[in-house]
Design a protein around this motif. Structure first.
Motif, short mmCIF file in Angstrom:
data_model
loop_
_atom_site.label_atom_id
_atom_site.label_comp_id
_atom_site.label_asym_id
_atom_site.label_seq_id
_atom_site.Cartn_x
_atom_site.Cartn_y
_atom_site.Cartn_z
N ILE A 51 -5.27 3.18 2.77
CA ILE A 51 -4.39 3.98 1.92
C ILE A 51 -2.96 3.47 2.01
O ILE A 51 -2.25 3.35 1.02
CB ILE A 51 -4.47 5.47 2.30
N GLY A 52 -2.52 3.17 3.26
CA GLY A 52 -1.16 2.65 3.44
C GLY A 52 -0.96 1.33 2.73
O GLY A 52 0.08 1.11 2.09
N LEU A 53 -1.96 0.44 2.80
CA LEU A 53 -1.87 -0.85 2.11
C LEU A 53 -1.82 -0.65 0.61
O LEU A 53 -1.05 -1.32 -0.10
CB LEU A 53 -3.06 -1.72 2.50
N PHE A 54 -2.64 0.29 0.11
CA PHE A 54 -2.64 0.58 -1.33
C PHE A 54 -1.28 1.13 -1.77
O PHE A 54 -0.73 0.70 -2.79
CB PHE A 54 -3.74 1.58 -1.65
N LEU A 55 -0.74 2.08 -0.98
CA LEU A 55 0.55 2.65 -1.34
C LEU A 55 1.66 1.61 -1.28
O LEU A 55 2.55 1.58 -2.14
CB LEU A 55 0.88 3.82 -0.40
N LEU A 56 1.60 0.73 -0.27
CA LEU A 56 2.60 -0.32 -0.17
C LEU A 56 2.53 -1.27 -1.36
O LEU A 56 3.56 -1.63 -1.94
CB LEU A 56 2.40 -1.09 1.13
N THR A 57 1.30 -1.64 -1.74
CA THR A 57 1.12 -2.53 -2.89
C THR A 57 1.63 -1.86 -4.17
O THR A 57 2.31 -2.48 -4.99
CB THR A 57 -0.36 -2.90 -3.05
N ALA A 58 1.28 -0.56 -4.33
CA ALA A 58 1.74 0.18 -5.52
C ALA A 58 3.26 0.30 -5.53
O ALA A 58 3.90 0.14 -6.58
CB ALA A 58 1.10 1.56 -5.56
N TYR A 59 3.84 0.56 -4.35
CA TYR A 59 5.30 0.69 -4.26
C TYR A 59 6.00 -0.61 -4.64
O TYR A 59 6.97 -0.62 -5.41
CB TYR A 59 5.70 1.12 -2.85
N VAL A 60 5.48 -1.72 -4.10
CA VAL A 60 6.08 -3.02 -4.41
C VAL A 60 5.94 -3.34 -5.90
O VAL A 60 6.88 -3.82 -6.54
CB VAL A 60 5.43 -4.13 -3.56
N ALA A 61 4.75 -3.04 -6.45
CA ALA A 61 4.53 -3.33 -7.87
C ALA A 61 5.44 -2.49 -8.76
O ALA A 61 6.08 -3.02 -9.68
CB ALA A 61 3.06 -3.06 -8.23
#
Length: 403
Positions: free
Chosen positions: A163-173
């Motif tokens: 979930i953290g990796l997904f949120l980080l990827t979404a945040y960066v995108a």
């Protein structure tokens, strides 16, 4: 509250909310893990009791019932050893590693290292339970957590990591998309501003020439200052027109560039503020004059606004020979900046003035870092005493343009 403070507060609340959810998920999973551990412990205790009863039934030395009993235990991985640690029977482990020979009524072990390794794992996880063997010696029964329990124990951490990796990827995108959109707005607004300023500047230049010829005022100092301001407007227009395109950098003496701007700026600032420039007057760097003047202007304006009454603004130019860099320190005797705001001052929208837009230092940072491949930061500041901003540029010898 300025927009930057609101955004930072929202980020803080969302972070706290995410931490609460994550902590609740871990504790909730931990509750089930402990419950399952208790159930497996009870299952193991029941298994030990049944084994003891089986030994009583087969006290004639026939191990068939004992081995059959262990083989039927498919839920819990178990190893039984004698007092010397010799493995007598196993169950619930990899079936390809051992085989039970019905005729000889014994285990044929294909991979002794595998069972030794599993036994070490069991010894680390749980203490053994001792029973009395058929010959009256002590036997030890070990067990380890089931694969389901092991997976359940690590699942919440894996889940949080995903979930953290997904949120980080979404945040960066989303941040990249938002930044690209903001850049487009900046470029469009800047170019439109440059276009709108072009016509009145041309008219002002024509009016000045008309005044000089009609009133024979070629040497009038007031007309000369008007021309300086018009040229300044041309420079500002040129700045806005360059936003969004790669500026041309040329080799300049840093001291001379800053001194020329201070001479212009000082005439348009309060007489209570004293200006000075010191340091190496020969060090050179690759600069775009219109854009770098903008940097100097923003820093000097901020410094002047921070000085409430009398004060001074000094610029010190230092050459770092070891790293082949140029340091430009702009120091004022103003009201200072709290240490907690050292990074915030460069954020768009951050300002302490009622009518400020909070864009000056943000633009300054963009020009220094993106266009001149340098750095800018608050070197030091003390509330009530003053602030020093430092610009770091590569000297002309080591400059390498950004791709």
């Amino acid at each position: 509250m300025n927009p930057y403070e609101k955004k930072r507060r929202w980020k803080f609340f969302l972070l706290i909310f995410a931490i609460v959810i994550g902590t609740a998920s871990v504790f909730y999973s931990d509750f089930f893990v402990k419950k399952m551990e208790r159930e497996e412990r009870l299952q193991f205790q029941l298994y030990v009791k049944v084994t003891e009863q089986s030994l009583v039934m087969y006290d004639d030395g026939n191990y068939t019932g004992l081995v059959d009993l262990i083989r039927t235990n498919t839920k819990l991985p178990v190893i039984m050893t004698d007092a010397q640690g010799q493995i007598l029977a196993t169950q619930g482990l990899d079936s390809t590693k051992t085989n039970y020979n019905l005729e000889k009524k014994e285990n044929i072990t294909y991979d002794p290292a595998y069972f030794a390794r599993e036994l070490r794992k069991m010894k680390k996880q749980h203490p053994p339970t001792a029973i009395t063997g058929l010959d009256g010696s002590k036997w030890l029964i070990y067990y380890k957590d089931s694969s389901i329990l092991t997976q359940l124990r690590y699942f919440p951490y894996i889940q949080l990591a995903v979930i953290g990796l997904f949120l980080l990827t979404a945040y960066v995108a989303f941040s990249s998309a938002r930044k690209a959109e903001q850049d487009q707005v900046w470029v469009g607004l800047a170019k439109e501003t440059a276009h709108q300023l072009g016509t009145p500047i041309s008219s002002l230049m024509a009016w000045v020439e008309l005044m000089k010829s009609r009133f024979d005022a070629e040497d009038d100092p007031l007309i000369a200052e008007m021309e300086n301001d018009i040229r300044r407007l041309e420079v500002i227009t040129d700045r806005f027109s360059k936003i969004g395109s790669k500026p041309v950098l040329e080799d300049h003496v840093v001291y001379t560039v800053i001194q020329d701007f201070i001479e212009y700026f000082q005439l348009r600032t309060s007489d209570k503020i004293k200006f000075s420039i010191t340091g190496d007057d020969q060090v050179r760097a690759m600069l775009n004059i219109p854009l770098f003047d903008w940097v100097t202007e923003n820093l000097l304006k901020n410094a002047a606004n921070a000085i409430e009454n009398d004060g001074s603004i000094s610029v010190n130019i230092i050459e770092n020979l070891a790293k082949e860099e140029v340091f430009i320190d702009v120091t004022d005797t103003g009201k200072g900046i709290p240490r907690s705001k050292f990074d915030a001052v460069f954020q768009p929208g951050y300002t302490t003035r009622k009518r400020g837009w909070g864009l000056g230092l943000s633009l300054t940072k963009r020009i220094v870092e993106n266009y001149h491949s340098g750095q800018i930061f608050v070197k030091e500041s003390e509330v009530g005493k003053g602030t020093t901003f430092r610009i770091v540029l590569k000297s002309s010898i080591t400059y390498e343009p950004t791709a």
